[in-house]
Design an enzyme around this catalytic site. Structure first.
Site, PDB file in Angstrom:
ATOM      1  N   SER A 188       0.855  -1.135  -0.273  1.00  0.00           N
ATOM      2  CA  SER A 188      -0.100  -0.048  -0.044  1.00  0.00           C
ATOM      3  C   SER A 188       0.571   1.234   0.030  1.00  0.00           C
ATOM      4  O   SER A 188       1.856   1.274   0.470  1.00  0.00           O
ATOM      5  CB  SER A 188      -0.902   0.010   1.219  1.00  0.00           C
ATOM      6  OG  SER A 188      -1.566   1.302   1.386  1.00  0.00           O
TER       7      SER A 188
ATOM      8  N   TYR B 160      -0.475   5.982  -5.311  1.00  0.00           N
ATOM      9  CA  TYR B 160      -1.452   7.306  -5.271  1.00  0.00           C
ATOM     10  C   TYR B 160      -0.494   8.352  -5.898  1.00  0.00           C
ATOM     11  O   TYR B 160       0.731   8.640  -5.106  1.00  0.00           O
ATOM     12  CB  TYR B 160      -1.479   7.457  -3.842  1.00  0.00           C
ATOM     13  CG  TYR B 160      -2.910   6.883  -3.322  1.00  0.00           C
ATOM     14  CD1 TYR B 160      -4.148   6.989  -4.052  1.00  0.00           C
ATOM     15  CD2 TYR B 160      -2.753   5.770  -2.141  1.00  0.00           C
ATOM     16  CE1 TYR B 160      -5.346   6.311  -3.311  1.00  0.00           C
ATOM     17  CE2 TYR B 160      -3.933   5.299  -1.788  1.00  0.00           C
ATOM     18  CZ  TYR B 160      -4.896   5.271  -2.361  1.00  0.00           C
ATOM     19  OH  TYR B 160      -6.171   4.735  -1.671  1.00  0.00           O
TER      20      TYR B 160
ATOM     21  N   THR C 179      -3.757   3.969  -8.504  1.00  0.00           N
ATOM     22  CA  THR C 179      -5.223   3.651  -7.887  1.00  0.00           C
ATOM     23  C   THR C 179      -5.859   5.115  -8.617  1.00  0.00           C
ATOM     24  O   THR C 179      -5.178   6.149  -8.071  1.00  0.00           O
ATOM     25  CB  THR C 179      -5.129   3.717  -6.442  1.00  0.00           C
ATOM     26  OG1 THR C 179      -4.316   2.573  -6.089  1.00  0.00           O
ATOM     27  CG2 THR C 179      -6.325   4.097  -5.856  1.00  0.00           C
TER      28      THR C 179
ATOM     29  N   LYS D  70      -5.880   0.681 -11.536  1.00  0.00           N
ATOM     30  CA  LYS D  70      -6.918   0.222 -10.658  1.00  0.00           C
ATOM     31  C   LYS D  70      -7.981   1.219 -10.505  1.00  0.00           C
ATOM     32  O   LYS D  70      -7.736   2.326 -10.292  1.00  0.00           O
ATOM     33  CB  LYS D  70      -6.219  -0.151  -9.256  1.00  0.00           C
ATOM     34  CG  LYS D  70      -7.292  -0.328  -8.321  1.00  0.00           C
ATOM     35  CD  LYS D  70      -6.370  -0.594  -7.019  1.00  0.00           C
ATOM     36  CE  LYS D  70      -7.379  -0.932  -5.674  1.00  0.00           C
ATOM     37  NZ  LYS D  70      -8.320   0.143  -5.438  1.00  0.00           N
TER      38      LYS D  70
ATOM     39  N   HIS E 118     -13.151   0.389  -5.202  1.00  0.00           N
ATOM     40  CA  HIS E 118     -12.462   0.838  -3.823  1.00  0.00           C
ATOM     41  C   HIS E 118     -13.056   0.217  -2.495  1.00  0.00           C
ATOM     42  O   HIS E 118     -13.409   0.568  -1.599  1.00  0.00           O
ATOM     43  CB  HIS E 118     -12.209   2.423  -3.700  1.00  0.00           C
ATOM     44  CG  HIS E 118     -10.806   2.632  -2.866  1.00  0.00           C
ATOM     45  ND1 HIS E 118      -9.609   2.419  -3.345  1.00  0.00           N
ATOM     46  CD2 HIS E 118     -10.765   2.988  -1.899  1.00  0.00           C
ATOM     47  CE1 HIS E 118      -8.607   2.784  -2.636  1.00  0.00           C
ATOM     48  NE2 HIS E 118      -9.177   3.062  -1.625  1.00  0.00           N
TER      49      HIS E 118
END
Length: 422
Positions: free
Chosen positions: A119, A143, A169, A280, A304
């Site tokens: 992550s 991100y 993402t 994603k 999400h």
């Protein structure tokens, strides 16, 4: 049989096998803030409900008298043979549910040889997780920050840590409307949580302002003490003063994501890394076509986990159209996966593999690394049995023909695990 044999001697699973009971027990084990953050969704949580309902609308049509004595769950992704079509989804702020956080998950991934997507909002730096994973596959979630220099630093670190793909993402360029968190006035990042990739990065640290901006907000009482304690604890861990941690948290909130991203940025990202680029958050077939046109290497159909847009299409419903438009690009499914049977349905409808999210976090909350291992084992065991009992000996044989053409409305699930069904 492992569970039954050990059960004959009085042993029981460490964490519930029932997905419903797993969530219920994990919720009780978490703090109120952690349960809201992990379990909650956007708005009325209609998207979360839609994700689950979509799986209920599809029914297997098993075949019989086929040799299924030997089964193969393996799948190829970006030059790597994975033992199963399952990776652990990137989930941030795992320190909310267990002190070992991402490190416990990395160890469970290594023990089961299942891939893990690190992550961007991790509680443990990617290098520490990579060191615990041995040869197990790992990807990195990105991100895309407003600071491209920081993005380049993250990508370089991911490559050095042995990551095999970058998962950009796109379903969270802004935080969704999440009433459970809003009602508590709680965002863990403001207390220094989930910032390990940032606070361990030399580029991010070099750009932290000398002092935090004055927002005019003055927390009081217990909230002030909790925020101060969290920032102080993180500051000690990463060698920053309280003022430095407040400034770091403020700088993070100002730069963590870029809502102005567009398709032209994919070429810039390609120039920053040699790793495969996976998008994603694709839910529309036209976006899948655009992904192909812009040289993307893979797609994750995701909303999400229902945490962003209330009342949007279920990921499983979007999957067939996206997969058709993606052509030969590998398509993965995220959001709503709870069981091995869910995994099989996603594969039958066009996914190459899936990302598992909340269930492994529930296992982490209940029993740390052991809990994550058991959740993974349960998912894979049910997937293997589902495959065999449908008359198939490898996951490549899963396709639309394995499911009823006109699926009935889902019947309610009668078994929730109970508490010994009491």
């Amino acid at each position: 049989m492992e569970v039954y044999v050990t059960g004959a001697g009085g042993a029981r699973p460490t964490v519930p096998v029932s997905a419903t009971l797993l969530e219920a027990r994990a919720a009780r084990a978490m703090t109120r803030q952690a349960a809201a953050y992990v379990i909650g969704g956007a708005g009325l949580e209609a998207s979360m409900a839609a994700n689950r309902a979509a799986f209920g609308r599809h029914r297997f049509v098993p075949r019989v008298l086929r040799d299924v004595s030997v089964r193969d769950l393996g799948v190829d992704l970006f030059g790597r043979r994975h033992r199963a079509p399952l990776l652990l989804a990137p989930i941030g702020v795992l320190e909310l549910v267990h002190r070992q956080a991402d490190l416990a998950v990395a160890r469970a991934a290594a023990a089961t040889q299942i891939g893990m997507v690190f992550s961007n909002q991790a509680s443990v730096a990617m290098e520490d997780c990579a060191a615990a994973m041995g040869t197990a596959p790992r990807w990195f979630q990105l991100y895309w920050s407003r600071d491209d220099a920081f993005v380049r630093s993250l990508l370089a670190r991911a490559e050095k840590a042995g990551c095999e793909a970058i998962v950009v993402t796109l379903d969270t360029t802004l935080l969704g409307w999440r009433p459970r968190d809003l009602d508590l006035g709680y965002l863990p990042f403001l207390r220094g949580m989930g910032l390990a990739q940032y606070l361990s990065d030399p580029v991010f640290r070099a750009n932290i302002p000398a002092s935090p901006p004055d927002t005019g907000i003055r927390p009081r009482g217990a909230k002030l003490l909790a925020t101060a304690y969290g920032l102080h604890r993180k500051g000690r861990q990463f060698g920053l003063s309280m003022t430095g941690m407040r400034a770091a948290a403020a700088y993070f909130t100002a730069t963590y994501s870029r809502p102005d991203l567009n398709w032209a940025d994919i070429a810039r990202l390609r120039a920053m890394t040699n790793l495969p680029i996976v998008l994603k958050g694709v839910r529309h077939a036209d976006d899948a076509r655009l992904a192909r046109e812009h040289g993307v290497d893979g797609i994750v159909v995701s909303n999400h986990g229902g945490r962003q847009v209330d009342g949007e299409t279920a990921t499983l419903d979007a999957l067939p159209g996206v997969a058709a438009a993606a052509g030969d690009l590998p398509v993965l499914l995220d959001s709503g996966i709870r069981t091995g049977a869910d995994v099989a349905k996603a594969l039958a409808l066009g996914a190459r593999a899936v990302l598992l999210g909340r269930p492994y976090v529930y296992g982490l909350a209940l029993a740390g690394e052991t809990g994550v291992r058991e959740v993974i084992g349960n998912i894979l065991a049910e997937l293997d049995l589902t495959l065999a009992l449908c008359g198939l000996d490898n996951i490549a044989a899963l396709g639309p023909g394995c499911l009823a053409a006109d699926a009935p409305t889902a019947a309610p699930n009668r078994y929730d695990g109970g508490e010994d069904q009491a």
